[in-house]
Design a protein around this motif. Structure first.
Motif, PDB file in Angstrom:
ATOM      1  N   ILE A   1       0.591  -1.644   0.197  1.00  0.00           N
ATOM      2  CA  ILE A   1       0.119  -0.042   0.243  1.00  0.00           C
ATOM      3  C   ILE A   1       0.578   0.858  -0.073  1.00  0.00           C
ATOM      4  O   ILE A   1       1.681   1.731   1.034  1.00  0.00           O
ATOM      5  CB  ILE A   1      -0.606   0.209   1.189  1.00  0.00           C
ATOM      6  N   PHE A   2       0.433   2.195  -0.263  1.00  0.00           N
ATOM      7  CA  PHE A   2       1.311   3.704  -0.921  1.00  0.00           C
ATOM      8  C   PHE A   2       0.354   4.930  -0.945  1.00  0.00           C
ATOM      9  O   PHE A   2      -0.647   4.288  -1.740  1.00  0.00           O
ATOM     10  CB  PHE A   2       2.032   3.262  -2.181  1.00  0.00           C
ATOM     11  N   SER A   3       1.164   6.108  -0.674  1.00  0.00           N
ATOM     12  CA  SER A   3       0.775   7.010  -0.903  1.00  0.00           C
ATOM     13  C   SER A   3       1.617   7.498  -1.686  1.00  0.00           C
ATOM     14  O   SER A   3       2.168   8.155  -1.570  1.00  0.00           O
ATOM     15  CB  SER A   3       0.365   8.283   0.670  1.00  0.00           C
ATOM     16  N   VAL A   4       0.605   8.090  -3.005  1.00  0.00           N
ATOM     17  CA  VAL A   4       1.270   8.825  -3.964  1.00  0.00           C
ATOM     18  C   VAL A   4       0.702  10.180  -4.778  1.00  0.00           C
ATOM     19  O   VAL A   4      -0.798  10.779  -4.497  1.00  0.00           O
ATOM     20  CB  VAL A   4       0.999   8.633  -5.650  1.00  0.00           C
ATOM     21  N   ARG A   5       1.433  11.401  -4.339  1.00  0.00           N
ATOM     22  CA  ARG A   5       0.898  12.978  -4.182  1.00  0.00           C
ATOM     23  C   ARG A   5       1.126  13.010  -5.978  1.00  0.00           C
ATOM     24  O   ARG A   5       1.958  12.442  -6.472  1.00  0.00           O
ATOM     25  CB  ARG A   5       1.282  13.552  -3.176  1.00  0.00           C
ATOM     26  N   SER A   6       0.101  13.831  -6.747  1.00  0.00           N
ATOM     27  CA  SER A   6      -0.209  14.397  -7.749  1.00  0.00           C
ATOM     28  C   SER A   6       0.492  15.129  -8.112  1.00  0.00           C
ATOM     29  O   SER A   6       1.831  15.372  -7.568  1.00  0.00           O
ATOM     30  CB  SER A   6      -1.479  14.926  -7.938  1.00  0.00           C
ATOM     31  N   GLU A   7       1.086  15.707  -9.540  1.00  0.00           N
ATOM     32  CA  GLU A   7       2.213  16.148  -9.996  1.00  0.00           C
ATOM     33  C   GLU A   7       2.238  17.892  -9.249  1.00  0.00           C
ATOM     34  O   GLU A   7       2.982  17.837  -9.150  1.00  0.00           O
ATOM     35  CB  GLU A   7       2.539  16.573 -11.362  1.00  0.00           C
ATOM     36  N   ASN A   8       0.920  18.214  -9.174  1.00  0.00           N
ATOM     37  CA  ASN A   8       1.101  19.218  -8.019  1.00  0.00           C
ATOM     38  C   ASN A   8       1.087  19.308  -7.178  1.00  0.00           C
ATOM     39  O   ASN A   8       0.945  21.045  -6.433  1.00  0.00           O
ATOM     40  CB  ASN A   8       0.308  20.314  -9.186  1.00  0.00           C
ATOM     41  N   GLY A   9       0.402  17.931  -6.160  1.00  0.00           N
ATOM     42  CA  GLY A   9       0.687  18.124  -5.455  1.00  0.00           C
ATOM     43  C   GLY A   9      -0.381  18.942  -4.454  1.00  0.00           C
ATOM     44  O   GLY A   9      -0.483  18.231  -3.554  1.00  0.00           O
ATOM     45  N   GLU A  10      -1.068  18.781  -4.893  1.00  0.00           N
ATOM     46  CA  GLU A  10      -2.927  19.106  -4.657  1.00  0.00           C
ATOM     47  C   GLU A  10      -4.072  17.900  -4.459  1.00  0.00           C
ATOM     48  O   GLU A  10      -4.278  18.766  -3.649  1.00  0.00           O
ATOM     49  CB  GLU A  10      -3.097  19.881  -5.373  1.00  0.00           C
ATOM     50  N   HIS A  11      -3.718  17.233  -4.364  1.00  0.00           N
ATOM     51  CA  HIS A  11      -4.019  16.167  -4.281  1.00  0.00           C
ATOM     52  C   HIS A  11      -2.853  14.748  -3.434  1.00  0.00           C
ATOM     53  O   HIS A  11      -1.797  14.780  -4.216  1.00  0.00           O
ATOM     54  CB  HIS A  11      -5.195  15.320  -5.577  1.00  0.00           C
ATOM     55  N   SER A  12      -3.221  14.008  -3.188  1.00  0.00           N
ATOM     56  CA  SER A  12      -2.896  12.606  -2.614  1.00  0.00           C
ATOM     57  C   SER A  12      -3.558  10.895  -3.150  1.00  0.00           C
ATOM     58  O   SER A  12      -5.104  11.982  -2.759  1.00  0.00           O
ATOM     59  CB  SER A  12      -2.577  12.673  -1.444  1.00  0.00           C
ATOM     60  N   TYR A  13      -2.801  10.530  -3.260  1.00  0.00           N
ATOM     61  CA  TYR A  13      -4.421   8.945  -3.537  1.00  0.00           C
ATOM     62  C   TYR A  13      -3.742   7.946  -3.021  1.00  0.00           C
ATOM     63  O   TYR A  13      -2.397   7.639  -2.923  1.00  0.00           O
ATOM     64  CB  TYR A  13      -3.563   8.598  -5.643  1.00  0.00           C
ATOM     65  N   LEU A  14      -4.186   7.089  -2.643  1.00  0.00           N
ATOM     66  CA  LEU A  14      -4.628   5.796  -2.199  1.00  0.00           C
ATOM     67  C   LEU A  14      -4.106   4.699  -3.153  1.00  0.00           C
ATOM     68  O   LEU A  14      -4.716   4.334  -4.291  1.00  0.00           O
ATOM     69  CB  LEU A  14      -5.076   5.524  -1.292  1.00  0.00           C
ATOM     70  N   VAL A  15      -2.806   3.653  -3.072  1.00  0.00           N
ATOM     71  CA  VAL A  15      -2.406   3.055  -4.103  1.00  0.00           C
ATOM     72  C   VAL A  15      -2.467   1.600  -3.341  1.00  0.00           C
ATOM     73  O   VAL A  15      -2.220   1.482  -2.262  1.00  0.00           O
ATOM     74  CB  VAL A  15      -1.468   2.708  -4.671  1.00  0.00           C
ATOM     75  N   ASN A  16      -3.330   0.679  -3.697  1.00  0.00           N
ATOM     76  CA  ASN A  16      -3.274  -1.134  -3.371  1.00  0.00           C
ATOM     77  C   ASN A  16      -3.005  -2.186  -4.662  1.00  0.00           C
ATOM     78  O   ASN A  16      -3.762  -2.059  -5.140  1.00  0.00           O
ATOM     79  CB  ASN A  16      -4.635  -1.182  -2.675  1.00  0.00           C
ATOM     80  N   LEU A  17      -1.543  -1.914  -4.953  1.00  0.00           N
ATOM     81  CA  LEU A  17      -0.725  -2.758  -5.395  1.00  0.00           C
ATOM     82  C   LEU A  17      -1.536  -4.275  -5.401  1.00  0.00           C
ATOM     83  O   LEU A  17      -1.365  -4.841  -6.731  1.00  0.00           O
ATOM     84  CB  LEU A  17       0.507  -2.825  -4.989  1.00  0.00           C
ATOM     85  N   GLU A  18      -1.599  -4.770  -4.645  1.00  0.00           N
ATOM     86  CA  GLU A  18      -1.660  -6.503  -4.545  1.00  0.00           C
ATOM     87  C   GLU A  18      -3.089  -6.183  -5.309  1.00  0.00           C
ATOM     88  O   GLU A  18      -3.763  -7.310  -5.388  1.00  0.00           O
ATOM     89  CB  GLU A  18      -2.343  -6.076  -2.652  1.00  0.00           C
ATOM     90  N   LYS A  19      -4.355  -5.043  -4.819  1.00  0.00           N
ATOM     91  CA  LYS A  19      -5.626  -5.598  -5.171  1.00  0.00           C
ATOM     92  C   LYS A  19      -6.174  -4.845  -6.581  1.00  0.00           C
ATOM     93  O   LYS A  19      -6.636  -4.422  -7.156  1.00  0.00           O
ATOM     94  CB  LYS A  19      -6.691  -4.570  -4.226  1.00  0.00           C
ATOM     95  N   SER A  20      -4.592  -3.830  -6.819  1.00  0.00           N
ATOM     96  CA  SER A  20      -4.487  -3.176  -8.768  1.00  0.00           C
ATOM     97  C   SER A  20      -5.574  -2.196  -8.460  1.00  0.00           C
ATOM     98  O   SER A  20      -5.694  -1.863  -9.279  1.00  0.00           O
ATOM     99  CB  SER A  20      -5.140  -4.122  -9.197  1.00  0.00           C
ATOM    100  N   PHE A  21      -5.147  -1.457  -7.217  1.00  0.00           N
ATOM    101  CA  PHE A  21      -6.874  -0.296  -6.840  1.00  0.00           C
ATOM    102  C   PHE A  21      -6.290   0.919  -6.543  1.00  0.00           C
ATOM    103  O   PHE A  21      -4.734   1.460  -6.126  1.00  0.00           O
ATOM    104  CB  PHE A  21      -7.161  -0.401  -5.669  1.00  0.00           C
TER     105      PHE A  21
END
Length: 223
Positions: A70-90
């Protein structure tokens, strides 16, 4: 349509827990090169350039490992953060919700695989065996190391050229520094209409980058 990456990419599981070792840009770039080269032409077309933007996110520190896959990835402009779960391809970004492989999942995967590569290197036991015979390419890199770190001003002023494999071509570069297995290289200018123009081929439109020294070929030292 939901585009699925093959078994060698996003769905690959990581058997061992991660360490907190920092990831060198050279390791990220080499990992990205290996991952992207495994993609089919159809996959590359469907990504529509997201792989380059994913590498940029990883290189600029937008990816944070939370736990497991599980990772948190900030958008290119830094305004949003998205949750990534590689195990569930989400990923909860708009692109992923439309069934596409988004740059955030790709960026998280590059960081995951780079962290695993770091761990594998750290766990390698020291070998009591005698040093192996160097290959011609390794000998060239060793000469570069000696030249760059020489006390002689004459040697330090040498110009060192090499070629860096990029996709299906070779990029002419100058080796500026060499520390361990990592080389700092600068892309040579290109000639367009008989004019010398600077070249910015690396992520973020940069002319220089850190790369693995073993990836350099056709090394030449000029004094």
């Amino acid at each position: 349509m939901n585009t699925q990456l093959n078994i060698h990419t996003i769905h690959e599981t990581v058997a061992a827990p991660f360490t907190s070792q920092p990831i060198l840009p050279a390791v990220l770039e080499q990992t990205a090169r290996n991952v992207f080269e495994s993609f089919s032409e159809r996959m590359k077309a469907s990504l529509n350039g997201r792989q380059e933007r994913a590498l940029k996110l990883a290189l600029e520190g937008h990816v944070t490992h939370k736990s497991a896959r599980i990772f948190s990835v900030r958008s290119e402009n830094g305004e949003h953060s998205y949750l990534v779960n590689l195990e569930k391809s989400f990923c909860n970004c708009p692109d992923s919700q439309k069934g596409q492989v988004c740059k955030h999942r790709l960026a998280a995967y590059l960081v995951e695989q780079s962290m695993q590569a770091n761990q594998q290197v750290a766990q390698q036991p020291e070998s009591p065996e005698e040093p192996k015979q160097m290959t011609p390419q390794e000998e060239s890199i060793e000469k570069v190391r000696l030249t760059l770190h020489a006390r002689s001003e004459h040697l330090r002023e040498a110009i060192i050229y090499a070629k860096l494999p990029v996709e299906h071509d070779f990029l002419p570069v100058e080796i500026i520094d060499l520390q361990g297995d990592v080389a700092l290289v600068r892309a040579l200018p290109c000639i367009v209409d008989d004019e010398i123009r600077p070249h910015f081929p690396f992520p973020g439109r940069k002319s220089s980058a850190q790369v693995l020294s073993k990836s350099l070929v056709d090394v030449k030292i000029y004094r």
